[in-house]
Design a protein around this motif. Structure first.
Motif, PDB file in Angstrom:
ATOM      1  N   GLN A   1       7.582   3.498 -16.326  1.00  0.00           N
ATOM      2  CA  GLN A   1       7.747   2.043 -16.137  1.00  0.00           C
ATOM      3  C   GLN A   1       6.917   1.361 -15.321  1.00  0.00           C
ATOM      4  O   GLN A   1       6.401   1.893 -14.366  1.00  0.00           O
ATOM      5  N   TYR A   2       6.783   0.132 -15.685  1.00  0.00           N
ATOM      6  CA  TYR A   2       5.404  -0.387 -15.015  1.00  0.00           C
ATOM      7  C   TYR A   2       4.149   0.182 -14.840  1.00  0.00           C
ATOM      8  O   TYR A   2       3.212  -0.122 -14.138  1.00  0.00           O
ATOM      9  N   ARG A   3       3.853   0.932 -15.790  1.00  0.00           N
ATOM     10  CA  ARG A   3       2.737   1.445 -15.923  1.00  0.00           C
ATOM     11  C   ARG A   3       1.835   0.825 -17.254  1.00  0.00           C
ATOM     12  O   ARG A   3       2.609   0.540 -18.022  1.00  0.00           O
ATOM     13  N   ASN A   4       0.925   0.979 -17.498  1.00  0.00           N
ATOM     14  CA  ASN A   4      -0.046   0.301 -18.481  1.00  0.00           C
ATOM     15  C   ASN A   4       0.119   1.139 -19.729  1.00  0.00           C
ATOM     16  O   ASN A   4      -0.653   0.524 -20.638  1.00  0.00           O
ATOM     17  N   ASN A   5       0.708   2.045 -19.810  1.00  0.00           N
ATOM     18  CA  ASN A   5       0.747   3.195 -21.171  1.00  0.00           C
ATOM     19  C   ASN A   5       0.915   2.288 -22.396  1.00  0.00           C
ATOM     20  O   ASN A   5       0.328   2.001 -23.315  1.00  0.00           O
TER      21      ASN A   5
ATOM     22  N   ARG B   1      -1.175  -0.572 -23.134  1.00  0.00           N
ATOM     23  CA  ARG B   1      -2.095  -0.116 -23.986  1.00  0.00           C
ATOM     24  C   ARG B   1      -1.986   0.205 -25.353  1.00  0.00           C
ATOM     25  O   ARG B   1      -2.757  -0.240 -26.272  1.00  0.00           O
TER      26      ARG B   1
ATOM     27  N   LYS C   1      -1.017  -9.243 -22.178  1.00  0.00           N
ATOM     28  CA  LYS C   1      -1.093  -9.159 -20.783  1.00  0.00           C
ATOM     29  C   LYS C   1      -1.476 -10.587 -20.297  1.00  0.00           C
ATOM     30  O   LYS C   1      -1.349 -10.541 -19.020  1.00  0.00           O
TER      31      LYS C   1
ATOM     32  N   MET D   1       7.138  -8.937 -20.960  1.00  0.00           N
ATOM     33  CA  MET D   1       7.427  -8.412 -19.911  1.00  0.00           C
ATOM     34  C   MET D   1       7.920  -6.954 -19.984  1.00  0.00           C
ATOM     35  O   MET D   1       7.728  -6.222 -19.382  1.00  0.00           O
ATOM     36  N   MET D   2       8.717  -6.835 -21.091  1.00  0.00           N
ATOM     37  CA  MET D   2       9.486  -5.676 -21.395  1.00  0.00           C
ATOM     38  C   MET D   2       8.274  -4.535 -21.730  1.00  0.00           C
ATOM     39  O   MET D   2       8.475  -3.552 -21.454  1.00  0.00           O
TER      40      MET D   2
ATOM     41  N   ARG E   1       5.216  -4.725 -20.547  1.00  0.00           N
ATOM     42  CA  ARG E   1       4.599  -4.606 -19.447  1.00  0.00           C
ATOM     43  C   ARG E   1       5.448  -3.543 -18.602  1.00  0.00           C
ATOM     44  O   ARG E   1       4.993  -2.905 -17.723  1.00  0.00           O
ATOM     45  N   ALA E   2       6.711  -3.430 -18.733  1.00  0.00           N
ATOM     46  CA  ALA E   2       7.482  -2.928 -17.869  1.00  0.00           C
ATOM     47  C   ALA E   2       7.823  -1.339 -18.597  1.00  0.00           C
ATOM     48  O   ALA E   2       8.582  -0.544 -18.121  1.00  0.00           O
TER      49      ALA E   2
ATOM     50  N   LYS F   1       9.020  -0.619 -21.828  1.00  0.00           N
ATOM     51  CA  LYS F   1      10.317  -0.482 -22.501  1.00  0.00           C
ATOM     52  C   LYS F   1      10.010  -0.225 -23.902  1.00  0.00           C
ATOM     53  O   LYS F   1      10.166  -1.209 -24.723  1.00  0.00           O
TER      54      LYS F   1
ATOM     55  N   ASN G   1      -1.705   4.738  -8.544  1.00  0.00           N
ATOM     56  CA  ASN G   1      -0.714   3.730  -9.145  1.00  0.00           C
ATOM     57  C   ASN G   1      -0.205   3.042  -7.560  1.00  0.00           C
ATOM     58  O   ASN G   1       0.222   3.543  -6.538  1.00  0.00           O
TER      59      ASN G   1
ATOM     60  N   ASP H   1      -2.758   2.148 -12.154  1.00  0.00           N
ATOM     61  CA  ASP H   1      -1.890   1.258 -12.316  1.00  0.00           C
ATOM     62  C   ASP H   1      -1.856   0.031 -11.221  1.00  0.00           C
ATOM     63  O   ASP H   1      -1.536   0.715 -10.323  1.00  0.00           O
TER      64      ASP H   1
ATOM     65  N   ASN I   1       0.501  -3.029  -9.963  1.00  0.00           N
ATOM     66  CA  ASN I   1       1.643  -3.956 -10.171  1.00  0.00           C
ATOM     67  C   ASN I   1       1.955  -4.767  -8.964  1.00  0.00           C
ATOM     68  O   ASN I   1       2.128  -4.486  -8.025  1.00  0.00           O
TER      69      ASN I   1
ATOM     70  N   GLN J   1      -5.396 -10.665 -14.636  1.00  0.00           N
ATOM     71  CA  GLN J   1      -4.566 -10.210 -16.115  1.00  0.00           C
ATOM     72  C   GLN J   1      -5.521  -9.736 -17.178  1.00  0.00           C
ATOM     73  O   GLN J   1      -5.242  -8.439 -17.676  1.00  0.00           O
TER      74      GLN J   1
ATOM     75  N   THR K   1      -0.834  -5.569 -13.682  1.00  0.00           N
ATOM     76  CA  THR K   1       0.528  -6.104 -14.254  1.00  0.00           C
ATOM     77  C   THR K   1       1.236  -7.160 -13.015  1.00  0.00           C
ATOM     78  O   THR K   1       0.982  -6.808 -12.199  1.00  0.00           O
TER      79      THR K   1
ATOM     80  N   ILE L   1      12.873 -11.215 -14.643  1.00  0.00           N
ATOM     81  CA  ILE L   1      12.675 -11.707 -16.006  1.00  0.00           C
ATOM     82  C   ILE L   1      13.691 -10.520 -16.873  1.00  0.00           C
ATOM     83  O   ILE L   1      14.349 -11.052 -17.675  1.00  0.00           O
ATOM     84  N   LEU L   2      13.594  -9.564 -16.630  1.00  0.00           N
ATOM     85  CA  LEU L   2      14.476  -8.664 -17.306  1.00  0.00           C
ATOM     86  C   LEU L   2      15.801  -8.277 -16.789  1.00  0.00           C
ATOM     87  O   LEU L   2      16.724  -7.723 -17.162  1.00  0.00           O
TER      88      LEU L   2
ATOM     89  N   GLU M   1      10.491   2.003  -8.622  1.00  0.00           N
ATOM     90  CA  GLU M   1       9.249   2.492  -8.996  1.00  0.00           C
ATOM     91  C   GLU M   1       8.694   3.229  -7.933  1.00  0.00           C
ATOM     92  O   GLU M   1       8.601   3.025  -6.613  1.00  0.00           O
TER      93      GLU M   1
END
Lengths: 208, 738
Positions: free
Chosen positions: A11-15, A18, A31, A58-59, A61-62, A64, B304, B347, B349, B370, B375, B399-400, B406
Motif C-alpha cells: 500500500q501507498y508504495r510506488n509499485n 510504476r 501521478k 488515488m487507488m 497511488r494507494a 490497489k 520508505n 517511497d 508519501n 509529483q 505520493t 479520497i478512498l 502504513e
C-alpha cells in the motif's frame, strides 16, 4: 512470469503506479493528478461509476491493483472528453481510462460481463475478420449478446427499423453471407498479427 | 509675510457648478458670513488661468489662507497646491451637485447645502494654521536590525546597498538563523523544479565583506528609547558588556522558533527516534550530505518515508497551533526530494488535508514533486506508533474513505512556526497566584505602552497584511519575516526588502520632521497646552502607536516623530488641550456650529456626518460620482480618523440643533481596516457612552449612530445617511434650534 495478480503490492508504495506508468497508455500522467475532483464532477456518467477517475488515480497511488484493474469503472467511459477539457492539470483522462481498460483486458482480469467490454470484443471480432464492419452481423451479435431469448425479443422489437433500412438501401440482407470486405484480407491479418507480436513484446500478458 | 490673516475665498463655476448653483449668492455668503477678505468666482478654477489667479492673490494681495469651494478635497490636489498658505476645501461638486438630483424641486435644498459648505470652508480656514515642521526632527542614517536570520541578513544587504549603514544584533553565535541548518532550500527561481543550496554562506560572505554592515553576535538589545531619527539602543553581549548606538530606524526580524514536537506524543514523537520533525530531517540530510539518508534508530537506509502535514497545527486542540504555518507543505515536498533525488526507488508519501504551496513557484514545485514520484495522499493522521520494524502510521484516506496502517522507516512531522515576538504588551495582568511566565523582550522599549511591538493574534506582530504589511504600531520600527506572519525563506527575503525600504523612508521622513505612513509627508503634529492638562492619561493610553510617554511630572510627553497624526489623542482629551495646526477641535467644531440652522418648524432637519477621510469620505465621493444621491439635509465633515472625534463635537452639534449625527469609521476588530489600527475601535467605544449625553439633553438615542464603512460601500454609505433622515422624521425634529 508469475500471475501478476499474485504479485505482492504494498500500500501507498510506488509499485503499482510504476506498473501503470510502464504498461498503460498515458499512464505516466497518473501521478500528476492533484485530486481536485473536477473530472468526477464533470463526467456525465459519473454517478454510475463505482470509482470516478479521481478516485481511480488515488487507488493506483494507494497500490490497489486488483480493485483498479478488475473495476468496471473505466469501461463506463463514453469518450465525451469533458474531463480532459476541464482538468486543470491537463491530464488526458479519457485516454488513461481506455488505457487502463485495455491493460486489464490484456491481463485477462477485466470484468467478463461488463456490456462495454463485451461489445468492444464483438466489434473487434467483426471488424478484423474482413477489414470492414459488417453492420448486420454486428447488430445481430449485439442483440444476441445476452442469450437467444433476449436476442429474439430485441430482433422482433427492432424489425420495423431493419425493414425500413432495407427499403432505403441502408442495409443489405446479403451481408449475412460473407458480406463486403477489404481488398487484401490476408494482408490485414498479417498486419494485425505483427502488431500483436510487437505489443506482446512490449507489454507482458498474463498467463502467456 | 505679515501675521495678518487674509482669507481668499474662491468659488468655482466649472463642472456644472455654475449651472446648478447660484454662485453669486455663494460669493456673497463667503464675503458677508464667511468674512473672507477677498472673494472671487471663476469658470474653471483648476485650469492654469484659475490657478494663476489664486497664486497672484497670494503673491500680490497678501492672501495667506485659501478657501476653495469647488470639488472634493480628494480631487485636483495637484492644481490646488500652493506653498506657504493654509488651504481648505468646500466640497460643492461631489458633496452637493452630484449627490442631488437636477430637478426644480431639489434646487432650493441643493443651494442651501452649497451655502453651508461655503460657510464651513470659511470657518475651517479661519482656525487653520500652516503647519510647520516638527522641531524634534533628527537625522540619523543608521539602521538597527534585530535578528541575523534570512530576513535580517536580507534587510541588511538591501539597506547597505541603498547606502545606509546597518547594525545587526544576533542572539546566537552565527548568522543565518534556522536556514543555516537546512540542507537545501525550496527553489527561488524558474522553473522552480530543482532544489537549491540554502544560500546562507553567500549572504554571510556578502555581509562580512560589506563595510557598511556591523554584526554583533551573541548579543541582545537590552534597551531601546527615542523615536524615528533618534533611536538609542543598548546592545549587550552575553558576557555582559554593553555598548550604546544611535539609529534612525529599526527592523525587527527576530524570526520564529519550532513548535515543540514533544507535545505530540500521539504522533509518536519522543516514542521512537524514527519520528522526527522537519528540522530533525534537515539534520539527517546534512549528515547524509547527498548520500542515502539513514534512520536514527539503527542506521538503516530509509526506503520508505511518510510525511505528516499539519502536525499540531491548524487545530483547535489545546496546545496545538490554530494557524497554518505556510511553509510546511513546500518544505515537505523539498524534503521528499532529498530522498527521491538520491534514489527514485525510495517511497515518499506526503499525507495532507489541504496542500498549500504559496508563492510564485509553489505550484510548479508541487508539480516537480509529483514528476519525481512523490505520493500525495489526502488524509488525516490519527496516530503514529513505534512498530517493530519502524514507525506505523494510522491514517484515514479521505479520497478512498478508508482506514490505513502504513509502516515506514521514517516519519517526518510538519510542525509549525511560533513567532519570536517578545512580550505581549496587551496581555491582561496575570491573575494572582498564576504561574509566572517570563518572556524575553526583543527590543526592550522604554515606551510607556510596553517593551515590544503589539501583537495582532497568536503572537504575530500587528501589521495590516494587505495595505501596509511592514508598518507596526511603533513608528520607525518595522517587522519582517516570520515574526510578522508564518512564511518560508523566499517570502522572508521579499518581506525584509520591503521592510528595509520602509525603514529608510521612515528615517528620511524623520530628518524633515514629516509623518511616515499613512499621512506620509504631513508636517502637522500634536500641540499640547500643558496648563490645561489634568493628567488623566487618556491620550497616553489610547494612542495606537505608543507615541506618548509620561514625563517626570506625569504630564504626557509627545514624541512627535513617533506620531502618525491620526488625532486619536485629540479625540480622547476631555479638556481639549491637544490640537494640530491644521486640524483641531476648533477647525471641525466651528464648521459644525456655523451651518445655517433652520427653524424647528421649517421641516428642514440637519444631519451631521463625521466621515473618516480614508474610507468613508472617499466612499461618499464615489457614491456621488456614481449618481447615488442622499439627503440634502446632511452636512459631511471629513475627519482624519474616527478616533480623532472628540465627544465635544457631538455635544456641540446636539446643542446647536442638529437632528441626527452619523459617524463613519473603518472596520474595527481583528480584521480591522482602520489606517490607524485602533482609531475606529476607540471611537466606537467612546460613542457607546454618548447615550448619557443624549439622556441629559432629553434626546432620543437613535439620533447618534456610529457605523463601520468600507471604501467600497458606495451604495451603503449614502443609505446610512438616508436612514438617519428617516429616523429623524420618525422621532421628530430636535428641540434645540435657537
Amino acid at each position: 512470469m508469475t500471475d501478476a495478480n499474485q504479485q505482492m503490492v504494498e500500500q501507498y508504495r510506488n509499485n503499482f503506479l510504476r506498473e501503470v506508468e510502464d504498461n498503460v497508455e498515458e499512464g505516466g500522467w497518473v501521478k500528476m493528478c492533484m485530486q481536485c475532483g473536477v473530472c468526477s464532477g464533470s463526467c456525465p456518467l459519473g454517478p454510475h461509476w463505482d470509482h470516478p477517475p479521481q478516485e481511480l488515480f488515488m487507488m493506483i497511488r494507494a497500490g490497489k491493483r486488483d480493485e483498479v484493474l478488475q473495476s468496471s469503472s473505466m469501461w463506463m467511459c463514453t469518450s465525451c472528453y469533458n474531463c480532459i477539457v476541464r482538468c486543470p492539470r491537463e491530464l488526458p483522462i479519457t485516454h488513461i481510462m481506455h488505457g487502463l481498460a485495455h491493460y486489464a483486458k490484456r491481463l485477462g482480469i477485466a470484468p467478463k460481463n461488463q456490456p462495454t467490454h463485451k461489445f468492444a470484443q464483438l466489434f473487434w471480432n467483426n471488424l478484423t475478420k474482413t477489414g470492414r464492419v459488417n453492420e448486420l452481423k454486428l447488430g445481430l451479435a449485439l442483440y444476441f449478446m445476452n442469450g437467444i431469448s433476449e436476442g429474439i425479443k430485441t430482433s422482433l422489437k427492432m424489425k420495423d427499423v431493419g425493414l425500413g433500412m432495407m427499403m432505403t438501401k441502408r442495409l443489405s440482407p446479403m451481408e449475412l453471407i460473407g458480406g463486403h470486405k477489404c481488398k487484401d484480407t490476408s494482408g490485414l491479418q498479417a498486419i494485425l498479427k505483427k502488431a500483436e507480436e510487437l505489443e506482446a513484446a512490449r507489454i507482458p500478458v498474463a498467463g502467456k | 509675510m505679515s501675521d495678518e490673516i487674509k482669507v481668499g475665498a474662491y468659488i468655482c463655476k466649472g463642472c456644472g457648478l455654475g449651472d446648478r448653483l447660484d454662485c453669486g449668492q455663494l460669493a456673497t455668503i463667503a464675503e458677508r458670513e464667511g468674512k473672507a477678505n477677498l472673494v472671487r468666482e471663476h469658470d474653471f478654477l483648476c485650469n492654469a488661468e484659475g490657478v494663476a489667479m489664486i497664486q497672484n492673490d497670494i503673491d500680490n494681495e497678501g492672501v495667506n489662507k485659501v478657501m476653495i469651494a469647488a470639488c472634493s478635497r480628494r480631487s485636483k490636489n495637484d492644481a490646488f497646491n500652493f506653498d506657504n498658505v493654509a488651504i481648505s476645501r468646500g466640497n460643492l461638486r461631489e458633496g452637493v451637485i452630484w449627490t442631488r438630483p437636477d430637478t426644480d424641486e431639489a434646487r432650493e435644498t441643493t443651494q442651501e447645502m452649497a451655502a453651508d459648505y461655503v460657510r464651513m470652508g470659511c470657518q475651517e480656514i479661519k482656525y487653520m494654521a500652516l503647519p510647520h515642521a516638527n522641531e524634534e526632527a533628527a537625522s540619523n542614517n543608521n539602521l538597527l536590525i534585530a535578528g541575523g536570520g534570512i530576513a535580517g541578513m536580507t534587510a541588511a544587504i538591501e539597506a547597505a546597498a541603498a547606502g545606509y549603514p546597518v547594525t545587526i544584533v544576533e542572539k546566537s553565535g552565527q548568522l543565518g538563523g534556522g536556514a543555516a541548518f537546512e540542507y537545501k532550500r525550496i527553489p527561488e527561481s524558474a522553473p522552480y523544479a530543482e532544489l537549491e543550496d540554502n544560500g546562507v554562506a553567500g549572504m554571510v560572505a556578502k555581509i562580512e565583506g560589506d563595510s557598511k554592515i556591523t554584526v554583533h553576535l551573541n548579543s541582545t538589545i537590552t534597551k531601546t528609547s527615542g523615536a524615528p531619527g533618534r533611536f538609542s539602543a543598548d546592545i549587550s553581549t552575553e558576557s555582559g558588556s554593553t555598548s550604546t548606538g544611535n539609529f534612525g530606524a529599526i527592523i525587527m526580524a527576530s524570526g520564529a522558533r519550532n513548535y515543540d514536537a514533544n507535545q505530540l506524543p500521539e504522533l509518536g514523537y519522543g516514542k521512537t527516534p524514527d519520528v522526527v520533525d522537519q528540522t530533525g530531517l534537515e539534520k539527517l540530510a546534512v549528515e547524509a550530505n547527498g548520500g542515502p539518508i539513514k534512520r536514527p534508530s539503527d542506521g538503516k537506509v530509509v526506503e520508505n518515508v511518510v510525511f505528516v502535514q499539519c502536525a499540531g497545527q491548524r487545530s483547535t486542540q489545546e496546545g496545538h497551533l490554530p494557524y497554518c504555518s505556510g511553509h510546511c507543505c513546500l518544505t515537505s515536498i523539498k524534503q521528499a526530494m532529498y530522498f527521491k533525488d538520491q534514489n527514485p526507488e525510495v517511497d515518499t508519501n506526503i499525507i495532507y488535508t489541504d496542500l498549500r504551496t504559496p508563492g510564485a513557484g509553489g505550484e510548479d514545485f508541487y508539480r516537480s514533486g509529483q514528476q519525481k514520484g512523490i505520493t500525495f495522499t489526502k488524509g488525516t493522521v490519527s496516530e503514529v506508533t513505534a512498530g517493530s520494524n519502524g514507525p506505523e502510521v494510522k491514517f484515514n484516506d479521505l479520497i478512498l474513505d478508508q482506514e490505513v496502517n502504513e509502516s515506514a522507516d521514517l516519519v517526518v512531522l510538519a510542525t509549525g512556526q511560533i513567532p519570536n515576538s517578545g512580550v505581549d504588551v496587551d496581555a491582561p495582568e496575570p491573575e494572582e497566584g498564576a504561574p509566572e511566565v517570563s518572556v524575553d523582550s526583543i527590543l526592550n522599549l522604554t515606551y510607556r505602552q510596553g517593551k515590544d511591538l503589539p501583537h495582532l493574534k497568536y503572537g504575530f506582530n500587528d501589521s495590516h497584511f494587505i495595505c501596509f504589511p511592514y508598518e507596526t504600531r511603533r513608528t520607525g520600527i518595522y517587522s519582517a519575516g516570520p515574526v510578522r506572519r508564518p512564511m518560508d525563506m523566499a517570502q522572508a527575503k521579499e518581506d525584509a526588502t520591503g521592510a528595509a525600504l520602509k525603514a529608510i523612508q521612515a528615517l528620511e521622513n524623520a530628518k524633515l520632521g514629516r509623518a511616515a505612513h499613512p499621512r506620509s509627508g504631513d508636517l502637522s503634529f500634536p500641540n499640547f497646552r500643558k496648563e490645561g492638562c489634568t493628567q488623566c492619561k487618556r491620550c497616553t493610553v489610547e494612542c495606537p502607536f505608543g507615541a506618548i510617554d509620561e514625563d517626570e511630572e506625569r504630564y504626557p510627553q509627545f514624541n512627535e516623530a513617533r506620531c502618525r497624526r491620526c488625532g486619536t489623542c485629540m479625540g480622547a482629551c476631555p479638556v481639549r488641550v491637544i490640537s494640530f495646526d491644521n486640524y483641531s477641535v476648533e477647525t471641525v467644531g466651528q464648521q459644525l456650529k456655523n451651518v445655517d440652522m433652520p427653524d424647528e418648524f421649517d421641516e428642514k432637519p440637519r444631519i451631521l456626518v463625521l466621515a473618516c477621510e480614508n474610507d468613508a469620505y472617499p466612499a461618499l465621493d464615489m457614491a456621488a460620482q456614481n449618481g447615488n444621491h442622499y439627503s440634502p439635509y446632511a452636512r459631511v465633515i471629513p475627519v482624519r480618523c474616527l478616533g480623532s472625534v472628540n465627544t465635544i463635537w457631538v455635544t456641540d452639534a446636539l446643542n446647536s440643533g442638529y437632528d441626527g449625527i452619523v459617524l463613519m469609521g473603518c472596520q474595527k476588530g481583528e480584521n480591522y481596516q482602520c489606517h490607524f489600527v485602533k482609531g475606529s475601535e476607540i471611537a466606537h467605544t467612546r460613542m457607546s457612552k454618548i447615550d448619557d449625553t443624549l439622556e441629559s439633553l432629553s434626546l432620543e438615542k437613535e439620533r447618534v449612530a456610529t457605523y463601520e464603512v468600507a471604501i467600497t460601500d458606495i451604495e451603503r454609505a449614502p443609505q446610512l445617511i438616508n436612514d438617519m433622515a428617516e429616523t429623524v422624521e420618525k422621532v421628530g425634529m430636535s428641540p434645540f434650534k435657537f
